[in-house]
Write an enzyme that holds these catalytic residues in place. Structure first.
Site, mmCIF file in Angstrom:
data_model
loop_
_atom_site.group_PDB
_atom_site.id
_atom_site.type_symbol
_atom_site.label_atom_id
_atom_site.label_comp_id
_atom_site.label_asym_id
_atom_site.label_seq_id
_atom_site.Cartn_x
_atom_site.Cartn_y
_atom_site.Cartn_z
ATOM 1 N N HIS A 200 57.366 -2.895 52.038
ATOM 2 C CA HIS A 200 56.769 -4.201 52.330
ATOM 3 C C HIS A 200 55.360 -4.009 52.900
ATOM 4 C CE1 HIS A 200 60.725 -6.702 52.660
ATOM 5 N NE2 HIS A 200 60.703 -5.930 51.593
ATOM 6 N N GLU B 178 53.946 -5.135 55.582
ATOM 7 C CA GLU B 178 53.885 -4.814 57.008
ATOM 8 C C GLU B 178 54.112 -3.321 57.249
ATOM 9 O OE1 GLU B 178 56.121 -8.851 56.857
ATOM 10 O OE2 GLU B 178 55.798 -7.134 55.533
ATOM 11 N N CYS C 174 60.242 -10.322 57.506
ATOM 12 C CA CYS C 174 61.695 -10.328 57.328
ATOM 13 C C CYS C 174 62.338 -9.545 58.477
ATOM 14 C CB CYS C 174 62.059 -9.704 55.977
ATOM 15 S SG CYS C 174 61.804 -7.919 55.917
ATOM 16 N N CYS D 150 61.331 -5.782 58.522
ATOM 17 C CA CYS D 150 59.981 -5.558 59.039
ATOM 18 C C CYS D 150 59.913 -5.861 60.530
ATOM 19 C CB CYS D 150 58.974 -6.393 58.258
ATOM 20 S SG CYS D 150 58.745 -5.788 56.571
#
Length: 147
Positions: free
Chosen positions: A56, A58, A86, A89
């Site tokens: 992801h 992040e 999410c 993360c």
């Protein structure tokens, strides 16, 4: 005097990262990590390209920032991300101990903020809605094109 390096400026930088994801046909989420008005980490979704569900935006940005600093904790840093993080993360952000997380679009289905107690570190400030309309439009346009 107006500070050119405000939350909107850095969110627009995260949006530039999201555009890279879009070009790769990834969910268009981008992130930047900032320390002292300087971007020290950038990232965008790479889950399809890397065949890695953990890739992801992040995660990419905090890894880059930690490498830049040579340290695993990002206490004096801020993360700007185009979509509410999410839970996965949020866990990584918790352990990195970021000082501030600023996101653009809320994520009612998968966002970490719907979980109680908070998944974010207690010393982390979380701010939402920065450049929200632009962030929402980018995500919405991507998914409408998939349907």
């Amino acid at each position: 005097m107006l500070n050119p390096f405000d939350d909107s400026y850095f969110m627009r930088q995260a949006l530039l990262e999201a555009e890279k994801a879009l070009l790769d046909d990834e969910v268009p989420v981008g992130a930047v990590v900032v320390a002292g008005n300087q971007i020290i980490g950038r990232g965008y979704n790479l889950t399809e390209k890397l065949h890695d569900v953990t890739a992801h935006a992040e995660i990419q940005a905090i890894t880059a920032a930690a490498n830049y600093l040579g340290a695993k904790y990002l206490k004096d840093c801020s993360l700007y991300v185009t979509l509410e993080p999410c839970p996965m993360c949020a866990g990584a952000l918790y352990w990195s101990q970021l000082g501030k997380i600023i996101y653009g679009a809320p994520d009612a289905k998968r966002g970490a903020l719907r979980h109680k107690p908070s998944l974010f570190h207690p010393s982390t400030t979380v701010i939402g809605g920065v450049e929200e309309a632009t962030c929402v439009k980018l995500i919405r346009t991507f998914f409408e094109g998939k349907r």
